[in-house]
Write a protein that holds these residues in place. Structure first.
Motif, PDB file in Angstrom:
ATOM      1  N   GLY A   1       0.813  -1.205   0.000  1.00  0.00           N
ATOM      2  CA  GLY A   1       0.000   0.000   0.000  1.00  0.00           C
ATOM      3  C   GLY A   1       0.846   1.252   0.000  1.00  0.00           C
ATOM      4  N   ASN A   2       0.185   2.381  -0.046  1.00  0.00           N
ATOM      5  CA  ASN A   2       0.840   3.682   0.024  1.00  0.00           C
ATOM      6  C   ASN A   2       0.342   4.404   1.265  1.00  0.00           C
ATOM      7  N   VAL A   3       1.217   5.161   1.885  1.00  0.00           N
ATOM      8  CA  VAL A   3       0.870   5.812   3.151  1.00  0.00           C
ATOM      9  C   VAL A   3       1.337   7.262   3.152  1.00  0.00           C
ATOM     10  N   LEU A   4       0.866   7.988   4.132  1.00  0.00           N
ATOM     11  CA  LEU A   4       1.327   9.359   4.351  1.00  0.00           C
ATOM     12  C   LEU A   4       2.244   9.350   5.565  1.00  0.00           C
ATOM     13  N   MET A   5       3.497   9.675   5.357  1.00  0.00           N
ATOM     14  CA  MET A   5       4.441   9.751   6.471  1.00  0.00           C
ATOM     15  C   MET A   5       4.489  11.190   6.987  1.00  0.00           C
ATOM     16  N   ILE A   6       4.416  11.338   8.295  1.00  0.00           N
ATOM     17  CA  ILE A   6       4.432  12.655   8.931  1.00  0.00           C
ATOM     18  C   ILE A   6       5.461  12.661  10.061  1.00  0.00           C
TER      19      ILE A   6
ATOM     20  N   ASN B   1      -1.102  13.063  16.353  1.00  0.00           N
ATOM     21  CA  ASN B   1      -2.478  13.321  16.789  1.00  0.00           C
ATOM     22  C   ASN B   1      -3.071  14.576  16.145  1.00  0.00           C
ATOM     23  N   LYS B   2      -2.255  15.297  15.390  1.00  0.00           N
ATOM     24  CA  LYS B   2      -2.721  16.514  14.734  1.00  0.00           C
ATOM     25  C   LYS B   2      -3.437  16.188  13.428  1.00  0.00           C
ATOM     26  N   TYR B   3      -2.943  15.168  12.725  1.00  0.00           N
ATOM     27  CA  TYR B   3      -3.513  14.794  11.431  1.00  0.00           C
ATOM     28  C   TYR B   3      -4.164  13.409  11.525  1.00  0.00           C
ATOM     29  N   ARG B   4      -5.479  13.410  11.657  1.00  0.00           N
ATOM     30  CA  ARG B   4      -6.217  12.156  11.811  1.00  0.00           C
ATOM     31  C   ARG B   4      -7.121  11.862  10.606  1.00  0.00           C
ATOM     32  N   LYS B   5      -7.518  12.917   9.897  1.00  0.00           N
ATOM     33  CA  LYS B   5      -8.376  12.762   8.714  1.00  0.00           C
ATOM     34  C   LYS B   5      -7.884  13.710   7.626  1.00  0.00           C
ATOM     35  N   ILE B   6      -8.291  13.419   6.403  1.00  0.00           N
ATOM     36  CA  ILE B   6      -7.787  14.173   5.260  1.00  0.00           C
ATOM     37  C   ILE B   6      -8.055  15.675   5.382  1.00  0.00           C
TER      38      ILE B   6
ATOM     39  N   THR C   1       6.742   9.014  11.468  1.00  0.00           N
ATOM     40  CA  THR C   1       5.770   7.964  11.734  1.00  0.00           C
ATOM     41  C   THR C   1       4.756   7.930  10.590  1.00  0.00           C
ATOM     42  N   ILE C   2       4.014   6.850  10.491  1.00  0.00           N
ATOM     43  CA  ILE C   2       2.968   6.728   9.475  1.00  0.00           C
ATOM     44  C   ILE C   2       1.685   7.295  10.060  1.00  0.00           C
ATOM     45  N   SER C   3       1.053   8.197   9.330  1.00  0.00           N
ATOM     46  CA  SER C   3      -0.135   8.868   9.851  1.00  0.00           C
ATOM     47  C   SER C   3      -1.330   7.924   9.924  1.00  0.00           C
ATOM     48  N   LYS C   4      -2.333   8.345  10.652  1.00  0.00           N
ATOM     49  CA  LYS C   4      -3.556   7.559  10.798  1.00  0.00           C
ATOM     50  C   LYS C   4      -4.496   7.769   9.620  1.00  0.00           C
TER      51      LYS C   4
END
Length: 230
Positions: free
Chosen positions: A87-92, A98-103, A172-175
């Motif tokens: 898969g592909n992920v968003l790394m932050i 905890n700041k970025y939980r949804k698009i 880390t990999i975002s949620k």
């Protein structure tokens, strides 16, 4: 073989016996292909955005560089059978977990993706309200994320895990979950459209390694070596 050596554990540079060498899972597979062909493997480190051009100009015979056979890519080059799926992920940054939980939390944020990659397309289509920053080198993007110029980088799951393992206090990999499709989850060898015999030989090598389980062992070995080289 052309590759962009900035995506561990698939391809990256490391010191071996006092010399800098390009190593990783894709290099291992490239060597298997060369062995089957009875030729010496020569690896060229090329910017990801120009790999297809170098292939079309016959400066390299094949490309192994975490390449995803997108519909656009298939118009320019041929692709082998897939040898890896992920898969592909968003790394932050870990501090932003905890700041970025949804698009929608990313609206207006600067998000990076490697120029010319499937990840760039994913960022454009799935994160439409962000500001996309494209760079040829993945290492440049991760550095810009580290210093705060970017809020996230879209990349392959294994690539993200490698950065997370190497810099656990930084990345880390975002949620936020990105949609996974067949088109953006398969990795293949890139070839010229007229190299049909070479494609057959490469497909044969890939499927033989898959069937024997050796391909999975090679990836496991590449991951362990990447940790040792960190």
């Amino acid at each position: 073989m052309g590759t962009s050596a900035d995506a561990p554990p698939f391809e990256y540079t490391a010191m071996k016996n006092g010399k800098k060498k390009i190593v990783g899972f894709d290099i291992m597979l490239g060597q298997k292909i060369a062995d089957d062909l009875g030729v010496k493997l020569k690896v060229e480190n090329i910017a990801f955005s120009t790999l297809v051009t170098e292939l079309q100009d016959k400066k390299v015979d094949m490309v192994l560089s975490s390449m995803i056979p997108t519909a656009e890519g298939k118009k320019a080059v041929s692709f082998s059978d897939p040898y890896y799926k992920a898969g592909n992920v968003l790394m932050i940054k870990r501090s932003d977990l905890n700041k970025y939980r949804k698009i929608s939390d990313l609206d207006g944020a600067s998000i990076g993706a490697q120029q010319g990659s499937a990840n760039e397309k994913i960022a454009k289509t799935q994160l439409p309200d962000t500001h996309l920053v494209s760079e040829g080198n993945l290492g440049t993007l991760t550095t810009e994320l580290k210093v705060g110029k970017l809020k996230g980088v879209v990349l392959g799951e294994e690539d993200a895990k490698a950065y997370q393992l190497k810099y656990p206090d930084v990345y880390t990999i975002s949620k936020i979950k990105l949609k996974i499709s067949v088109e953006n989850s398969s990795i293949s060898v890139g070839l010229n459209k007229d190299d049909k015999d070479l494609k057959k030989r490469i497909d044969k090598v890939i499927n033989k390694l898959k069937k024997s389980g050796e391909l999975d062992k090679m990836l496991d070995q590449a991951q362990k070596e990447q940790l040792r080289n960190s």
